[in-house]
Motif scaffolding. Sequence first.
Motif, PDB file in Angstrom:
ATOM      1  N   GLY A 378       0.795  -1.219   0.000  1.00  0.00           N
ATOM      2  CA  GLY A 378       0.000   0.000   0.000  1.00  0.00           C
ATOM      3  C   GLY A 378       0.826   1.267   0.000  1.00  0.00           C
ATOM      4  O   GLY A 378       0.350   2.329   0.405  1.00  0.00           O
ATOM      5  N   VAL A 379       2.073   1.199  -0.476  1.00  0.00           N
ATOM      6  CA  VAL A 379       2.888   2.412  -0.570  1.00  0.00           C
ATOM      7  C   VAL A 379       2.344   3.280  -1.702  1.00  0.00           C
ATOM      8  O   VAL A 379       2.047   2.778  -2.791  1.00  0.00           O
ATOM      9  CB  VAL A 379       4.369   2.060  -0.840  1.00  0.00           C
ATOM     10  CG1 VAL A 379       5.216   3.310  -0.965  1.00  0.00           C
ATOM     11  CG2 VAL A 379       4.906   1.158   0.267  1.00  0.00           C
ATOM     12  N   GLN A 380       2.200   4.560  -1.446  1.00  0.00           N
ATOM     13  CA  GLN A 380       1.675   5.479  -2.467  1.00  0.00           C
ATOM     14  C   GLN A 380       2.677   5.634  -3.606  1.00  0.00           C
ATOM     15  O   GLN A 380       3.861   5.349  -3.451  1.00  0.00           O
ATOM     16  CB  GLN A 380       1.422   6.855  -1.845  1.00  0.00           C
ATOM     17  CG  GLN A 380       0.408   6.854  -0.732  1.00  0.00           C
ATOM     18  CD  GLN A 380      -0.989   6.499  -1.238  1.00  0.00           C
ATOM     19  OE1 GLN A 380      -1.457   7.070  -2.206  1.00  0.00           O
ATOM     20  NE2 GLN A 380      -1.638   5.559  -0.578  1.00  0.00           N
ATOM     21  N   SER A 381       2.203   6.131  -4.752  1.00  0.00           N
ATOM     22  CA  SER A 381       3.087   6.140  -5.917  1.00  0.00           C
ATOM     23  C   SER A 381       4.195   7.185  -5.784  1.00  0.00           C
ATOM     24  O   SER A 381       5.278   7.004  -6.327  1.00  0.00           O
ATOM     25  CB  SER A 381       2.277   6.338  -7.195  1.00  0.00           C
ATOM     26  OG  SER A 381       1.952   7.691  -7.356  1.00  0.00           O
ATOM     27  N   ALA A 382       3.963   8.267  -5.049  1.00  0.00           N
ATOM     28  CA  ALA A 382       5.031   9.260  -4.890  1.00  0.00           C
ATOM     29  C   ALA A 382       6.223   8.688  -4.117  1.00  0.00           C
ATOM     30  O   ALA A 382       7.353   8.713  -4.617  1.00  0.00           O
ATOM     31  CB  ALA A 382       4.492  10.518  -4.221  1.00  0.00           C
ATOM     32  N   PRO A 383       6.023   8.145  -2.921  1.00  0.00           N
ATOM     33  CA  PRO A 383       7.172   7.522  -2.242  1.00  0.00           C
ATOM     34  C   PRO A 383       7.758   6.363  -3.031  1.00  0.00           C
ATOM     35  O   PRO A 383       8.976   6.147  -2.995  1.00  0.00           O
ATOM     36  CB  PRO A 383       6.599   7.038  -0.906  1.00  0.00           C
ATOM     37  CG  PRO A 383       5.172   7.354  -0.892  1.00  0.00           C
ATOM     38  CD  PRO A 383       4.830   8.184  -2.069  1.00  0.00           C
ATOM     39  N   GLN A 384       6.907   5.645  -3.777  1.00  0.00           N
ATOM     40  CA  GLN A 384       7.424   4.559  -4.630  1.00  0.00           C
ATOM     41  C   GLN A 384       8.515   5.061  -5.557  1.00  0.00           C
ATOM     42  O   GLN A 384       9.589   4.478  -5.667  1.00  0.00           O
ATOM     43  CB  GLN A 384       6.285   4.037  -5.500  1.00  0.00           C
ATOM     44  CG  GLN A 384       5.697   2.726  -5.063  1.00  0.00           C
ATOM     45  CD  GLN A 384       4.684   2.245  -6.087  1.00  0.00           C
ATOM     46  OE1 GLN A 384       4.983   2.165  -7.271  1.00  0.00           O
ATOM     47  NE2 GLN A 384       3.488   1.958  -5.620  1.00  0.00           N
ATOM     48  N   GLN A 385       8.205   6.189  -6.235  1.00  0.00           N
ATOM     49  CA  GLN A 385       9.177   6.722  -7.194  1.00  0.00           C
ATOM     50  C   GLN A 385      10.446   7.162  -6.492  1.00  0.00           C
ATOM     51  O   GLN A 385      11.555   6.979  -7.002  1.00  0.00           O
ATOM     52  CB  GLN A 385       8.567   7.906  -7.953  1.00  0.00           C
ATOM     53  CG  GLN A 385       7.502   7.450  -8.920  1.00  0.00           C
ATOM     54  CD  GLN A 385       7.229   8.474  -9.997  1.00  0.00           C
ATOM     55  OE1 GLN A 385       7.857   9.521 -10.045  1.00  0.00           O
ATOM     56  NE2 GLN A 385       6.295   8.168 -10.875  1.00  0.00           N
ATOM     57  N   MET A 386      10.286   7.741  -5.299  1.00  0.00           N
ATOM     58  CA  MET A 386      11.466   8.195  -4.567  1.00  0.00           C
ATOM     59  C   MET A 386      12.348   7.012  -4.179  1.00  0.00           C
ATOM     60  O   MET A 386      13.572   7.070  -4.289  1.00  0.00           O
ATOM     61  CB  MET A 386      11.036   8.984  -3.322  1.00  0.00           C
ATOM     62  CG  MET A 386      10.399  10.319  -3.676  1.00  0.00           C
ATOM     63  SD  MET A 386       9.375  10.976  -2.359  1.00  0.00           S
ATOM     64  CE  MET A 386      10.612  11.444  -1.170  1.00  0.00           C
ATOM     65  N   ILE A 387      11.705   5.929  -3.773  1.00  0.00           N
ATOM     66  CA  ILE A 387      12.488   4.748  -3.387  1.00  0.00           C
ATOM     67  C   ILE A 387      13.205   4.171  -4.602  1.00  0.00           C
ATOM     68  O   ILE A 387      14.394   3.830  -4.548  1.00  0.00           O
ATOM     69  CB  ILE A 387      11.574   3.694  -2.727  1.00  0.00           C
ATOM     70  CG1 ILE A 387      11.102   4.228  -1.369  1.00  0.00           C
ATOM     71  CG2 ILE A 387      12.302   2.368  -2.563  1.00  0.00           C
ATOM     72  CD1 ILE A 387      10.042   3.390  -0.712  1.00  0.00           C
ATOM     73  N   MET A 388      12.494   4.098  -5.745  1.00  0.00           N
ATOM     74  CA  MET A 388      13.125   3.574  -6.957  1.00  0.00           C
ATOM     75  C   MET A 388      14.333   4.423  -7.353  1.00  0.00           C
ATOM     76  O   MET A 388      15.357   3.898  -7.780  1.00  0.00           O
ATOM     77  CB  MET A 388      12.126   3.560  -8.120  1.00  0.00           C
ATOM     78  CG  MET A 388      10.931   2.671  -7.898  1.00  0.00           C
ATOM     79  SD  MET A 388      11.369   0.979  -7.528  1.00  0.00           S
ATOM     80  CE  MET A 388      11.147   0.246  -9.089  1.00  0.00           C
ATOM     81  N   ALA A 389      14.190   5.724  -7.200  1.00  0.00           N
ATOM     82  CA  ALA A 389      15.298   6.622  -7.541  1.00  0.00           C
ATOM     83  C   ALA A 389      16.513   6.297  -6.676  1.00  0.00           C
ATOM     84  O   ALA A 389      17.644   6.207  -7.180  1.00  0.00           O
ATOM     85  CB  ALA A 389      14.873   8.076  -7.339  1.00  0.00           C
ATOM     86  N   CYS A 390      16.272   6.077  -5.376  1.00  0.00           N
ATOM     87  CA  CYS A 390      17.376   5.760  -4.484  1.00  0.00           C
ATOM     88  C   CYS A 390      18.032   4.445  -4.884  1.00  0.00           C
ATOM     89  O   CYS A 390      19.260   4.320  -4.873  1.00  0.00           O
ATOM     90  CB  CYS A 390      16.888   5.677  -3.034  1.00  0.00           C
ATOM     91  SG  CYS A 390      16.296   7.261  -2.429  1.00  0.00           S
TER      92      CYS A 390
END
Lengths: 407, 258
Positions: A378-390
Motif C-alpha cells: 500500500g505504498v503510495q506512488s510518490a514515495p514509490q518513485q522516490m524509493i526507486m530513484a534511491c
Amino acid sequence: MTDKSAKSEGGLDSKLKRATVAANIDTRLLAMIGAVAVIWLFFHITSGGIFLSPRNLWNLSVQTSVTAILATGMVLIIVSRNIDLSTGSLLAFLGILGAFVQTEILPLEGAHSWWLSMVVMVVAGCLAGGLQGWMIARFTIPAFVVTLGGLMFWRGAGWLFTSGRTVTPLDSTFKVIGAGSIGETWSWVVGIIGFAVLVTLTLLNRRRRKALDFGMRPVALDVVILAAAAVLIIAFVMTMNSYNFPRSEDGRGIPVPVLILIVVACVMIYVANMTRFGRYIYGYGGNPEAAELAGVNTRAVVIASFALIGGLTALGAMISTARLNAAPLSIGQLLELQVIAAAVIGGTSLTGGVGTIIGALIGALLMQSLQNGMVLLGVQSAPQQMIMACVLIFAVWFDVIYQKRRK
Amino acid sequence: MKPLVQMENIYKRFGGIHAVEDMSLELLPGEVVGLLGHNGAGKSTFIKMLSGAYQLDSGQIKIGGDVVNITNPSSAKAFGIETIYQTLALADNLDTAANIFFGREILTKFGALDEPAMEHAAIGVMGRLNPQFRKFKDPVSNLSGGQRQSVAIARALQFNARIIIMDEPTAALGPHETQMVADLIRALKREGIAIVMISHDLHDVFDLADRVSVMKNGRHVWTGTTEETNKDEVLQMVILGKLPDGSYAPGILSEENA
Ligand SMILES: Nc1ncnc2c1ncn2[C@@H]1O[C@H](COP(=O)(O)OP(=O)(O)OP(=O)(O)O)[C@@H](O)[C@H]1O
Ligand SMILES: [Mg+2]
C-alpha cells in the motif's frame, strides 16, 4: 604447442585460476540473485504471505516482461556508449499506430487485422529506431540529444493519428498477446523443450572443444549447471500452472508476454555473445578507435543497435496495448528510465563495454519486484518513485565501486 | 628488385598543423626499414596513411607498382598491410582471441562466432611470441603492458601479411620479449615480408633494419642503408636535421627558424 596447453589447462594450478575467473564473472550475478531473493522474502513476510503466492508471481512475471524485453536491447545500446531515452514515447507511438491500423485502416476483428498491424508496428519500430541511430552515427549528434528529441517527438506523433482519443477496444485475437496464457500442458512442453535445448547446446559445445583438442569444463560442473536449470524450469512451470483461471481447476500456465520475453531473451543472448554484430557492439564499447582501426563499420553497428531496440519497443507496445485492450496516449510514461535502471542495476556500465543480457533481465525483475511489493504494502506512488530513484543511484554507486575494485 | 610499396610526396595536415610534408618512402620485399624521428616528427601520422587510418591530402601510394587508393583500414588489410599501432588499438573488455580476430572473426557454417576455433588459433599464434602466456580467458585489460603488446603483434601475424607496420612494437616489452620480437622480425624477413619499424631505440634499429629513414617536423631528412651511416650521425639527423655531410635537409632549417 596445442597439446601442451591442453594438458596444462587440466593442471591443478590453472584449474584454480579458472575457477576464480569463473567465480569473478558470477559474483556480481549471484549478488543480484541474492538481492532479489532478499527482496522477495522481505515482501513475502511483510505482505502476510501474499507476495510469493502463485497469483502474485504470475502477475509479477507479466509486469516484468515489457521492461525486461526493452532492457535486453538497452544493454547493447549502453554497452556501445549510447543511451536511448525515447523508448517510452516510441512505445506509445507504436501502440497507437498498431491500434489505429487494426481498428480504423483494416476492418476491426478482420481475419488479418491482428497480424498485419503487428507487422506494421515492428517495421515502424525498426525504422524509427534506425532513423535515430542514423542521426547519431552519421552526424555524430550525441545519442542523449537525439533520443531526448525522440522522447518529445514520438508521443506527439502518436497524438496525430487519433487526435488524442484512446483507441479501444482492440482486436480480440491481438489481445492474447498481452492477456493470454498457454495452459498447463503447453507450459510443460515449453519447459521440456527449453531444457532439451540447454542439454543440446552443452553437448555441442563439448564436442566442438573436443574436436579441437583443448580445455573442457569438468563434466560434473556441466551436470550441476544443467540440474540447477532443470530445478528452476520445473519450479517456474509449476508456479505458473498453480494460478488457476477464475472459477476453474485449470492452471493458466505461462503468460504469453512471458513467453515472448523468453524467446526475446534467448535471441538476444545469442546475438550478444555469438554473432559478429554482438562482438562489434562490445568491442566498439570497449574502444571505439580500435573498432574503427579493425575495419568495423561502426556506423552500421550503431544504426543496427537502435533499429533493434526500436523493434523490441514494438513488441513492448503490442504487449502493453493488448493487456489494456486500449492504446492510450499516456502509455509507457517513464518507461525509458525503468529500462535504463534495469540495465544498470543488472551490471551494465554507463562508461560502455560492459553489460550482460542476463544481468539486465535480473535487473528488470528486481525493479519490478520492488514496485510490485510496494503496491502490495500500500505504498503510495510518490514515495514509490522516490524509493526507486534511491535504488537506481545505489546501483550505480555499487557499479563505480565494483569497477574500481576490479582494477 | 621491384619495390613492394612506394609512398611518394605524401602530405597530411590537421587543421593548421602540417603533420607530414612531402615525405616519401620505399619498401622492398623482405626488407626492414627503420623510421626514426623526434616525438611529434610525424612518423605515426605518415604510416597511418598506409594503414588506412588516415587519408592522405596529396601524394600517392603504389603497391607492386600500381597506384592504389587506401580509403580505410579494411582496404589496407586487403592489400596485405597489417599494422601494430603505437596505442595498440585493443578493445580492453574483450579477451585475447576476440582482439586478434576483431573485425575478421571466424564463423561457423551457421554464421555464429566460432569461439573455439578462434581461441585455438590464438593459442597457436601467441605461442610464437610469448609461450608462457596463459590468460586467454581474461579481458586484455587484465594483461601486463608486454602481454598486451604481444596480443597486438599476434593480430598482425595471424593474417598472412605482406607488409607489416610496427609503431614502437617493443616499447612495453622486457629484454626477453624484445629478443623474441627481434627473432620474429628476422623470421618474417626471411619469409619475404616487408617491415616498417618505428622505434626510438637506435640499438634495435641498427640491429634489425636494412635501411633507416629519418623524419623531422613532418619532412624527410635522410634515407640510406645502416652500413653507410652510424648511430651518432643518425642522432644528429634526428635531433638537428643535420645531414652526414654537414648540410641541412631542405625545409628543415627554415622550419626551425620560423
Ligand atoms: N589526429 C590528430 N589531430 C591533430 N593533430 C595531430 C593528430 N595526430 C597527430 N597530430 C600532430 O601531428 C604531429 C605529428 O604527430 P605524430 O603522432 O605523427 O608524431 P610521431 O612522430 O609519431 O611522434 P611519437 O614519437 O611521439 O609517437 C604532432 O604535432 C601531432 O600533435
Ligand atoms: Mg608516434
